[in-house]
Design an enzyme around this catalytic site. Structure first.
Site, PDB file in Angstrom:
ATOM      1  N   HIS A 145       6.686   3.264  -3.616  1.00  0.00           N
ATOM      2  CA  HIS A 145       5.952   4.514  -3.851  1.00  0.00           C
ATOM      3  C   HIS A 145       4.470   4.307  -3.543  1.00  0.00           C
ATOM      4  CE1 HIS A 145       4.881   8.218  -6.239  1.00  0.00           C
ATOM      5  NE2 HIS A 145       3.780   7.507  -6.448  1.00  0.00           N
ATOM      6  N   GLU A 146       3.919   3.207  -4.032  1.00  0.00           N
ATOM      7  CA  GLU A 146       2.495   2.940  -3.792  1.00  0.00           C
ATOM      8  C   GLU A 146       2.229   2.647  -2.315  1.00  0.00           C
ATOM      9  OE1 GLU A 146       0.485   3.709  -6.017  1.00  0.00           O
ATOM     10  OE2 GLU A 146       2.011   3.894  -7.591  1.00  0.00           O
ATOM     11  N   HIS A 149       1.931   5.844  -0.514  1.00  0.00           N
ATOM     12  CA  HIS A 149       0.581   6.408  -0.646  1.00  0.00           C
ATOM     13  C   HIS A 149      -0.350   5.806   0.405  1.00  0.00           C
ATOM     14  CE1 HIS A 149       0.906   9.013  -4.040  1.00  0.00           C
ATOM     15  NE2 HIS A 149       1.182   8.073  -4.920  1.00  0.00           N
ATOM     16  N   GLU A 221       2.545  13.217  -4.763  1.00  0.00           N
ATOM     17  CA  GLU A 221       3.486  12.406  -5.538  1.00  0.00           C
ATOM     18  C   GLU A 221       4.914  12.628  -5.054  1.00  0.00           C
ATOM     19  OE1 GLU A 221       2.826   9.972  -7.664  1.00  0.00           O
ATOM     20  OE2 GLU A 221       0.728  10.355  -7.171  1.00  0.00           O
TER      21      GLU A 221
END
Length: 298
Positions: A145-146, A149, A221
């Site tokens: 997930h990071e 980003h 997100e």
């Protein structure tokens, strides 16, 4: 990131040119007084907003390290650090991204964040709580997930978007203060100075602007969750979010609140429009829908 920054500058110039034209038309048609420095004020506000956001972006990685007490790791610190570095490296390779710096900050909260001015200068950090407490399959999804980003350039976009919002707040607060009627009342009392009007206006406009940045933060997100599902598995990301939901008391907002929008999860909020993160239930539902639409996705 260079293309994103160039497009941002072009967009800002277009906005300034458009508003300047409208102000000129307002003066030409008599709707605005000709003696107010609105166009210089506009140019100065946007210049300050662009410069401020750029500086903030450039120092974001070091600021995060200092604010959160992040300790950079290279895998020699122990088994957990080695697994963390190797997992980030594997995800970076899979996402075709440069290897970011990896760090750990001491906190019982279950959280992680990514920051940095570019993929080449990114930092991915996790709390000691999530590193020690979350199962590795779910933690790998959190790291994915990071990395999503980082790949999406969300840190850059958030900083530049905040710069635009700050510019509008600065300009509109001062323009409104200048345009408000300023006459003495019946008792001959003078109106408050313009400087006394600017701060309340900036506060109100800043609150309105935060709705825009919060909306974008929530939107990114969902994108990062989908990216994590592609790098690992939708089921693993769902499991990670479910675990975060079960440990809401460990999502501490006390430390590093300025970095709240960069973390994997935020504290519960009664004001959903101002929340930097969507409710975990909505994120889980979006991932399950993605999984249903792509049955081959684990």
């Amino acid at each position: 990131m260079v293309l994103r920054t160039v497009l941002f500058l072009i967009t800002n110039l277009a906005v300034v040119a458009t508003i300047s034209l409208l102000l000129w038309l307002g003066v030409a048609t008599g709707w605005l007084p000709p003696d107010l420095p609105l166009i210089p004020l506009l140019i100065g506000s946007f210049g300050w907003g662009v410069v401020g956001s750029w500086i903030s972006l450039q120092v974001s990685r070091q600021s995060a390290i200092q604010a959160m007490g992040v300790q950079l790791v290279d895998g020699r610190e122990g088994a957990s650090a080695l697994w963390l570095v190797e997992t980030v490296a594997r995800l970076a390779n899979k996402a075709e991204l440069p290897m970011p710096e990896v760090g750990v900050y001491a906190s019982p909260e279950w959280n992680a964040f990514a920051t940095g001015a570019s993929p080449e200068g990114a930092l991915v950090a996790v709390s000691s709580g999530i590193l020690e407490g979350m199962p590795q399959a779910e933690l790998e999804a959190v790291l994915a997930h990071e990395m999503s980003h980082v790949g999406n350039g969300d840190m850059v976009t958030m900083a530049l978007l905040q710069g635009v919002i700050n510019a509008f707040v600065m300009f509109l607060a001062r323009a409104i203060a200048l345009l408000l009627p300023r006459r003495s009342d019946d008792q001959g009392r003078q109106p408050p100075p313009i400087s006394a009007l600017i701060w309340p206006l900036e506060l109100l406009l800043g609150i309105a602007g935060s709705l825009v940045t919060a909306w974008f933060s929530r939107h990114r997100e969902f994108r990062a969750d989908a990216g994590a599902a592609r790098l690992t598995a939708a089921g693993a990301m769902v499991g990670a979010l479910q675990l975060l939901g079960q440990t809401q008391d460990l999502l501490e907002p006390r430390d590093g609140t300025a970095l709240a929008s960069f973390k994997i999860a935020g504290p519960p909020s009664l004001l959903g429009l101002f929340a930097s993160h969507p409710p975990l239930e909505q994120r889980i539902a979006a991932l399950q829908e993605l999984q249903s639409a792509n049955p081959s996705t684990p």
